[in-house]
Structure formats: C-alpha cells, structure tokens
Design an enzyme around this catalytic site. Structure first.
Site, PDB file in Angstrom:
ATOM      1  N   GLY A 219       2.795  -1.428   4.372  1.00 30.10           N
ATOM      2  CA  GLY A 219       2.703   0.011   4.119  1.00 30.10           C
ATOM      3  C   GLY A 219       4.075   0.590   3.811  1.00 30.10           C
ATOM      4  O   GLY A 219       4.594   0.441   2.697  1.00 30.10           O
TER       5      GLY A 219
ATOM      6  N   ASN B  76       0.875  -1.177   0.000  1.00 36.55           N
ATOM      7  CA  ASN B  76       0.000   0.000   0.000  1.00 36.55           C
ATOM      8  C   ASN B  76       0.913   1.228   0.000  1.00 36.55           C
ATOM      9  O   ASN B  76       1.501   1.578   1.024  1.00 36.55           O
ATOM     10  CB  ASN B  76      -0.876  -0.037   1.257  1.00 36.55           C
TER      11      ASN B  76
ATOM     12  N   LYS C 182       0.175   4.266  -0.325  1.00 38.05           N
ATOM     13  CA  LYS C 182      -0.488   5.438   0.273  1.00 38.05           C
ATOM     14  C   LYS C 182      -0.299   6.684  -0.603  1.00 38.05           C
ATOM     15  O   LYS C 182      -0.100   6.563  -1.796  1.00 38.05           O
ATOM     16  CB  LYS C 182       0.015   5.652   1.702  1.00 38.05           C
TER      17      LYS C 182
ATOM     18  N   HIS D  30      -9.654   0.600   4.725  1.00 42.72           N
ATOM     19  CA  HIS D  30      -8.392   0.812   5.457  1.00 42.72           C
ATOM     20  C   HIS D  30      -8.647   1.722   6.666  1.00 42.72           C
ATOM     21  O   HIS D  30      -9.479   2.644   6.583  1.00 42.72           O
ATOM     22  CB  HIS D  30      -7.366   1.449   4.510  1.00 42.72           C
TER      23      HIS D  30
ATOM     24  N   GLU E 172      -7.094   4.154   7.852  1.00 40.80           N
ATOM     25  CA  GLU E 172      -6.915   5.598   7.605  1.00 40.80           C
ATOM     26  C   GLU E 172      -8.151   6.186   6.937  1.00 40.80           C
ATOM     27  O   GLU E 172      -8.497   7.345   7.153  1.00 40.80           O
ATOM     28  CB  GLU E 172      -5.646   5.835   6.763  1.00 40.80           C
TER      29      GLU E 172
ATOM     30  N   GLY F  67       1.767   1.805  11.083  1.00 41.58           N
ATOM     31  CA  GLY F  67       2.671   2.948  11.161  1.00 41.58           C
ATOM     32  C   GLY F  67       3.322   3.141  12.519  1.00 41.58           C
ATOM     33  O   GLY F  67       3.849   4.215  12.809  1.00 41.58           O
TER      34      GLY F  67
ATOM     35  N   GLU G 133      -5.756  -6.113  10.406  1.00 42.37           N
ATOM     36  CA  GLU G 133      -4.808  -5.006  10.520  1.00 42.37           C
ATOM     37  C   GLU G 133      -5.146  -4.193  11.771  1.00 42.37           C
ATOM     38  O   GLU G 133      -5.929  -3.232  11.701  1.00 42.37           O
ATOM     39  CB  GLU G 133      -4.868  -4.159   9.252  1.00 42.37           C
TER      40      GLU G 133
ATOM     41  N   SER H  64       2.891  -2.557  10.252  1.00 39.22           N
ATOM     42  CA  SER H  64       4.327  -2.526  10.547  1.00 39.22           C
ATOM     43  C   SER H  64       5.089  -3.782  10.103  1.00 39.22           C
ATOM     44  O   SER H  64       6.022  -4.218  10.763  1.00 39.22           O
ATOM     45  CB  SER H  64       4.562  -2.284  12.047  1.00 39.22           C
TER      46      SER H  64
HETATM   47  C1  PEP Z   1      -0.932  -0.006   6.083  1.00 40.20           C
HETATM   48  O1  PEP Z   1      -1.170   1.201   6.107  1.00 40.20           O
HETATM   49  O2  PEP Z   1      -1.728  -0.767   5.516  1.00 40.20           O
HETATM   50  C2  PEP Z   1       0.248  -0.492   6.747  1.00 40.20           C
HETATM   51  C3  PEP Z   1       0.323  -1.759   6.987  1.00 40.20           C
HETATM   52  O3  PEP Z   1       1.202   0.430   7.105  1.00 40.20           O
HETATM   53  P1  PEP Z   1       2.599   0.155   7.810  1.00 40.20           P
HETATM   54  O4  PEP Z   1       3.162  -1.137   7.205  1.00 40.20           O
HETATM   55  O5  PEP Z   1       3.435   1.321   7.497  1.00 40.20           O
HETATM   56  O6  PEP Z   1       2.326  -0.025   9.258  1.00 40.20           O
END
Ligand code: PEP
Length: 253
Positions: A235, A8, A10, A96, A98, A174, A168, A214
C-alpha cells in the site's frame, strides 16, 4: 513461477501533475533494472489507468482497485470489468478490507466480482484476512475458511489457477504492525489446504498466495522471502517509487 509485487495506490495522485511526477519517478526507478523473477503490477485509481498503461504499460502490468460485477447498463457510478480490460488493465483487486469496511462488501458480492473479473479476462487479486478483534478471539482460521469458501463459490477448477490470493490481515494494513513469518506461513498453508480440498492438488499448484499489510523494504524478507510467499501487496510504500522498486528488488533475489 515469478513473484508478484503489487502496488495499491489507493485514492491518491490527486492531479494530472501528481500522476505525471509519479510516472516519471517510477520509470526512472525501473530503467535498467532486470527484475526477471518478478512481475510488478500497479493499481492506480480508475481515472489514471489509461495514462499508466500508456506510460509504463510495457514495463509493469496495470490493475484496478475494484470492479463492478455487471458488464454494462444502468449502474450509475460503477466501472465494468470489460471497460477495464478494453483499456488494457490486466488485474483487479477484489475484496480489499477497506472496501469490506467502508463500502459494505460481503463475501457474496466479492464472489460476484471475482466471477465477473474472470469472465472479462482480468486476473483477480482476492484479499482475505482477519480483523484485530477476530484475531483476539482466535477466529483467524474460521474467518479465512469462510472468506475463501464463500468468495470462491461456483468458481470452477479450470478458472481457479488464474486467481491471486492475498493474505492481508486487516490489523496489519496501514498500521506498521506485521505478523511473524510463522503466522504468515500458517495462513498460506491453511489457504492452500482449503483450495486443495475444494479443487484437488493438481488445480491449485499454480495459484499464487501473496502477503499484504505494512510491507516495506525493511520487512520484505520477513513477510515474503522467509515464509516463501509468492509475492506481496504493497500500500503506502508503493506511492514512493524508489521504495516500491527496492521491495521488488529484494523479492526478486
Ligand atoms: C493495502 O492497503 O493493501 C496495504 C497493504 O496497505 P499498507 O501497505 O499501507 O499497509
């Protein structure tokens, strides 16, 4: 069943130059790699989707980070799943955290989006997971049950196997904090149980349940291999092609 490794990107890659540099590095990383147990999906911002399809569309699949639930018409600023399908996107991230947090997405609107993605022939990547506060109040199970039941409302058993579900936890996105393998395994079993009760075992066998939050090369084993997840949603690390492909290699086995 192949493991899914989804990136992703973003709201990144701010210029055509940045995009081209990313694509060049990603192509180099993928060159000569035989990841036959893994399917890689990259979800760039809408404006880059066609370039990604043209450049790396033979090696990886391309998805969007969102869609709208209507196909066409007076919906200023929105993007139709049919438009995406017609430029050869194959996947769409839906729900998601966000988008839930900053754009007011609810289980109800997520349900509309899941249905419209399926109608258009896109594979939905449906994100669920609890916030830090909900975890603190021991509400993880309730939250996941509700998100899945409301998100999948009126989706038939014939279509359900096409959906990818991402566990998730919002607190892991993040943050560089990850759940234990047991916690991830627990969430996966819960998701499978809800789906089995709703649809019957036969219809849920093929549904892929993956982990997101993460993920990096160091933790890929703990969050995917050990809890026997069907893949990962990545991400930040997907912005670095070398790290992203390294994660895919670890998961490929
Ligand atoms: C995400 O936003 O889907 C994600 C997994 O972000 P990150 O890997 O940066 O935590």
């Amino acid at each position: 069943m192949k493991k899914l490794v989804i990136g992703n990107l973003k709201m990144n890659l701010l210029s055509p130059q940045e995009r081209e540099r990313y694509l060049e590095f990603l192509s180099k990383e993928l060159q000569g790699k035989k990841l036959k147990n893994t399917e890689i999906v990259v979800c760039p911002p809408f404006v880059h989707i066609e370039s990604f399809v043209k450049s790396v569309g033979k090696k990886v699949r391309i998805g969007s980070q969102n869609i709208f639930w209507e196909e066409k018409g007076a919906y200023t600023g929105e993007t139709s799943p049919v438009m995406l399908k017609n430029i050869k996107a194959q996947y769409a991230i839906i729900g998601h955290s966000e988008r839930r947090r900053y754009f007011g997405e609810t289980n109800e609107t997520i349900n509309l989006k899941l249905k419209s993605a399926l109608r258009a022939g896109l594979t939905p990547i449906f994100c669920v997971g609890e916030t830090k506060e909900e975890k603190g109040m021991d509400m993880t199970m309730d939250v996941i049950v509700r998100q899945i039941q409301e998100g999948l409302k009126d989706i038939s058993r014939v279509l359900i196997e096409k959906i990818v579900i991402v566990y998730e936890p919002v607190w892991a996105v993040g943050s560089d904090v990850i759940p234990t393998s047991n916690e991830i395994m627990g969430a996966k079993l819960l998701i499978r149980k809800i789906l089995t009760e709703k649809y019957g075992a036969k219809y849920v066998e093929k549904i892929r349940v993956i982990y997101g939050g993460s993920v990096n090369a160091k933790w890929a084993k703990q969050v995917c291999v050990d809890p026997e997840m069907d893949g990962v949603l990545v991400g930040r690390e997907s912005l670095v092609p070398h790290e992203f492909v390294k994660i895919a290699s670890i998961i490929n086995g």
